[in-house]
Structures are given as C-alpha cells and as structure tokens.
Design a protein around this motif. Structure first.
Motif, short mmCIF file in Angstrom:
data_model
loop_
_atom_site.label_atom_id
_atom_site.label_comp_id
_atom_site.label_asym_id
_atom_site.label_seq_id
_atom_site.Cartn_x
_atom_site.Cartn_y
_atom_site.Cartn_z
N ARG A 293 -0.42 2.28 -0.40
CA ARG A 293 0.96 2.67 -0.06
C ARG A 293 0.98 3.99 0.71
NH1 ARG A 293 4.62 -0.37 -3.28
NH2 ARG A 293 6.07 1.29 -3.75
N GLY A 321 -2.49 5.13 2.70
CA GLY A 321 -1.78 3.95 3.16
C GLY A 321 -1.71 3.83 4.66
N THR A 378 7.02 8.89 1.11
CA THR A 378 6.25 7.88 0.38
C THR A 378 6.91 6.51 0.59
OG1 THR A 378 7.58 8.00 -1.62
CG2 THR A 378 5.74 9.55 -1.47
N GLU A 379 6.38 5.51 -0.12
CA GLU A 379 7.05 4.21 -0.10
C GLU A 379 7.93 4.05 -1.33
OE1 GLU A 379 5.02 0.65 1.20
OE2 GLU A 379 3.53 1.87 2.24
#
Ligand code: GDP
Length: 528
Positions: A293, A321, A378-379
């Motif tokens: 990620r 990621g 971030t995801e």
C-alpha cells in the motif's frame, strides 16, 4: 517477489553534500551523462552560472526558473533507477537542505582535494549522522595539486568521525596525475588529460603488475605507487558493506569531475552497494518499503516553480507501495481523500505526468494550499512519518505595503511563499499587521523580490517587536478559550490557521508560560 519489492530493490535515492565550489554541479552533470538523462555537457552548468549572478536572491530566482528537473533528477543506470535529489546551495537555506536529506537513503560527499573538509560539509554530515545515512565520498579536482591523500583520509576520519575505506587510489596528482587504481578489482585506469572519458576510451590495465604500465607512467612513479599501495593497505580500513550501511564507514573515490575521470568507477560502485529504500518510522509503526500500500511524505514545497503555470508543487517521497496516475490517496493531516491528479515525475530531463512511481521515487503533487511540509499520504491508514524537521523562525518583520489596494495579493503571496517552509506568515488576532518570520535575514529580501516578481506586489519589511514564536496546544477547550481571551494581544494565526503566541520578549514568554501551565508552547509547528 512482488512488483513493489522488485521496483524498490532497484531504487537508489540520494543527495550530494558538499561545500560550495567543491564540484557538486559538475559531478551531477557527469552522472546525468552516464544515465543518458542529458546528451551534452553544459546543461547543468547553465543553471550554476546563474548562482553567481549579482545578488543571491536574483540567483535564487533564476535557479528556480529552470524547471523541476533541477530538484529531482531521475535516471536509469545498470538496471537501477537512480533518484538524485538536489540540495539548495545557499547557506541561508539550510533548513531546506535538511529536509531533502530526510528524503534520501544515502548521500554522496564531495570534497575538494586542495581544501579538504570544509565547514558546510561538517554541518551536512551532522545531519546525515542523525539518521545514520550511508555516505560515499568523492575526492575531487585530482587534476590540481592538493593535500596528500593519506593525510586527507586522516582529516576526514578525525574531523567527520567516520572511517574511510579507499576504493580507488590516485596515481599522482595535479600535473603528475596518471590515473587511479581500483583497490578491489586491482584495475588501473589511466588519466589522459583533455579526453572526456567514458568507459570505452579510458585505458585500463588489469593490475599494477601489467608490464605495459611501466612504459605509461614511468618506473619511478610505479615504484612509488607500489610502495604507497602497501602503506594504504596496512593503514586504511577495508570496505565493509555493513559498516557502510550503518554510516560508520565511507568508501572513498578519487577523481576529477570536470574531466569525467573516476566518476564511472564511483557510479558503478554506488548502484551496486548504495541502499535501496529502507523501512521508515511513523508515529505508530515502522513502514516497510515493500509493503504494497502506498505511503509517502512531503519534504519540500515550491511555489510558482514554472512562472508560465503559476503552480505550487509539493514533493512527495514515496516510502512504500505503488503510485499510479490518477489514484486517490488519504491526506492524513486533513483526514481527506484527495485525487492525485497530474502528479509529476522527474524522469529524463523533463517533468512528465507520472504513470507509476515506486518506493524511493519522488512525485510532484499540485498543491492548492492544503498540503504542508511533513504531511503524510497513505491509502487510508492514519500514520505520520516522523523526523522531518521544522524550523523555528528567529527573525520577525512586519510587511509594509506600498499600494494598500493590493492587500489581498500580499496576503496570498505571503501565505503561498510560506508553504515552502523557509518563512512563516502570521496574522495577529488583534491587528491588521502581516508578520513574517524567517530563520535567515536574506529571506526577507527573497520574499520582497518574489512578491514583486510573482504577485505584482511591492512590499518592504520593517522591524516589529516580536522576539520569538510558540505554537499553542491545549487539550482542554475551556482553558484554551480562557488563554485566548487573556492573551489576545500576543496571539496570531499562522498560514495553516494554527494558533501562535508571538512573544515581544523572552521574559514575556516565560511569564505567559508560568501563568498558563495547562497550555503547551511548542517551538515549531509539529505535524505529528
Ligand atoms: P559546486 O558549487 O559544488 O556545485 O561546484 P561546481 O561544480 O560548480 O564547481 C566549482 C568550480 O570547480 C567550477 O569552476 C568547476 O569547473 C571546477 N571544477 C569542478 N570539478 C573540477 C575538477 O575536477 N578539476 C578542476 N580543476 N576544477 C573542477
């Protein structure tokens, strides 16, 4: 291996640290030549010439004018992808440099053979040491007379406190420079002045025992060399990968950047041994580079990078990621999902729209004032990368506008330029003043110049009675309210809308702190 692991393993993200004039620009250019990122010598030089312009901020302006490629230079070499992050040259902008150094995995230290370890190199090394950044060393300008190589290594060891493992060793110096010996392969690479060396046209002997070598460098020199090599072997540290990676030992190369000599030996060694992206600390856990990620942090913001586009770009270092064009990411500080549309990569010699980017890469995100230095993307996970320094302003001035009708423009300019992190902008609660804080005095000139140039506003900066600033935090809403009421005269908002105490004197600050024990006074705006 996953795509992320494979791609992360190929990445080498680094910065060059050096004292001005040691040869950083020249070396950068040679590295780009090897990477095929530029075709001709001179393309990096053009921007360097600007740095010597009439005044520092004019130079800064010109430097900024040369597009993004100068901030991050990416090129392929030997099946690796090298990301070279530029560190700004001027001493006054040290804080920018420090932040760049948080975004790299290793550094290359360039030292002038005649000057040895200089003041700025010492400072930069101190920063590298904070994160145990692995360092390779290039001793430059071998075509000139300089210090004795053994003494120079001794100087690096004692002044910088790092062990030296010479990988190449010079044969002569200045007019007597004949080449270098590779201490690991044993190869001798001859220096032939005036030739712009590439690997093919440099004469290489398999070892110092090659009978043809004597004819080229002379019996005396050869005898001297062999003696010296014995001495070096006995007196210096052997290369130790583990010690290099932990920042205890630096492999050392000798050469001449301007003659492109010794550079490829350095680059070959660099792509082989320099670290790929490593795990990084966040507020809650360590994030591994090979996690699938996406995560990354912003280490630099630049306003109006391309005057034609008037854009502001946030530079994000990817830590884990995969980034792919148009994806959405979670902006942790604001708690919002944002679409990373039209992010830029820095491949080759032009800014391009990023298709994919991987750990170690840097992408440029268009910023409309919502992104700050130190922000994490971030995801979806709520983590924040730590260790990105913020600097407390030490000097304060009030902006004075020539044409009062331009107040809106002035505010906009001050706010946008402050996003870059070199200055901070404050609006007092009780007055209409616009106050700028900076670390170095030159910043006020830079801002005045850029306000005029980029925002069409003529402003000057005059003294104001602010000695220091503290960012205010308080968990208890009620107590914060009380504090705000009592201290309104000395309170202001920064560009991000955070409450700041502007103390007219240190004594005043101390009293305010004593009177409000439940309120935190932070020296910098922390992002964690
Ligand atoms: P920077 O300030 O560290 O970026 O240094 P530059 O790359 O601009 O180099 C400073 C000066 O040193 C320039 O005049 C270069 O041409 C010169 N220079 C760079 N490398 C060498 C070298 O190997 N030998 C000699 N004699 N001069 C060099």
């Amino acid at each position: 291996m996953s795509d992320v692991s494979l791609q992360a393993a190929r990445r080498r993200t680094f910065a060059i640290i050096s004292h001005p004039d040691a040869g950083k620009t020249t070396l950068t250019e040679k590295l780009l030549l090897f990477g095929g990122a530029i075709q001709m010598a001179g393309s990096v030089k053009g921007r360097k010439a600007a740095r010597h312009a009439t005044s520092d901020w004019m130079a800064l302006e010109k430097e900024r004018g040369i597009s993004v490629t100068s901030s991050v230079m990416q090129f392929p070499y030997a099946d690796r992808i090298v990301n070279l992050l530029d560190t700004p040259g001027h001493a006054d902008f040290g804080e920018d440099t420090y932040r760049v150094l948080t975004a790299v995995d290793s550094a290359l230290m360039v030292i002038d053979v005649a000057k040895g370890v200089e003041e700025r190199t010492i400072k930069l090394m101190e920063v590298c040491r904070l994160r145990d950044t692995p360092i390779m060393t290039f001793i430059n300008k071998l075509d000139r007379e300089g210090k004795d190589p053994v003494e120079l290594l001794d100087e690096v060891e004692t002044v910088l406190g790092i062990q030296c493992a010479p990988i190449t060793w010079p044969i002569g110096m200045g007019k007597r420079l004949k080449g270098v010996v590779h201490l690991i392969t044993g190869e001798v690479h001859l220096y032939e002045q005036g030739r712009n060396f590439t690997r093919q046209d440099s004469t290489i002997f398999a070892s110092v025992d090659d009978p043809a070598l004597e004819a080229r460098i002379g019996a005396d020199m050869l005898a001297e060399l062999k003696e010296e090599l014995e001495l070096v072997e006995g007196a210096s540290h052997p290369f130790d990968l583990g010690k290099y990676l932990s920042g205890e030992l630096t492999p050392v190369f000798f050469g001449s950047a301007v003659n492109n000599f010794g550079v490829q030996l350095l680059l070959d060694f660099f792509v082989e041994h320099a670290p790929s992206p490593k795990p990084r600390e966040t507020t809650t856990r360590e994030v591994g580079a090979t996690e699938t990620r996406l995560s990354g942090f912003v280490f630099k913001i630049q306003a109006n990078m391309d005057p034609a586009h008037r854009d502001r770009v946030a530079f994000m270092r990817i830590c884990s990621g995969r980034f792919s064009a148009g994806m959405k990411a979670f902006h942790v500080r604001s708690g919002k999902e944002v679409k990373l549309a039209n992010a830029l990569t820095f491949m080759a010699s032009d800014r391009e729209i990023a298709e994919d980017a991987w750990p170690g890469d840097v992408i440029g995100i268009h910023n409309h004032g919502t992104i700050s230095i130190g922000d994490t993307f971030t995801e979806g996970e709520r983590i924040s990368f730590t260790g990105i320094p913020n600097f407390a302003p030490e000097l304060f001035r009030r902006a004075r506008l020539r044409d009062p009708l331009k107040l809106k423009q002035l505010q906009k300019g001050l706010a946008q330029l402050s996003e870059e992190g070199a200055t901070q902008f404050f609006k007092p609660l009780m007055s209409n003043d616009l106050i700028l804080g900076a670390v170095g005095v030159l910043q006020f000139d830079v801002v005045a110049y850029r306000l005029k140039d980029e925002y069409g506003v003529e402003a000057s900066f005059e003294p104001v009675s602010v000695a220091t600033a503290r960012w205010i935090r308080c968990k208890d809403e009620k107590k914060l309210e009380q504090f705000r009421d009592k201290n309104a005269v000395n309170l202001a908002y920064d560009a991000a809308g955070e409450l700041v105490y502007l103390a007219p004197t240190r004594v005043n600050l101390q009293l305010a702190q004593e009177r409000a024990p439940d309120v935190e006074f932070l020296a910098t705006r922390e992002h964690a």
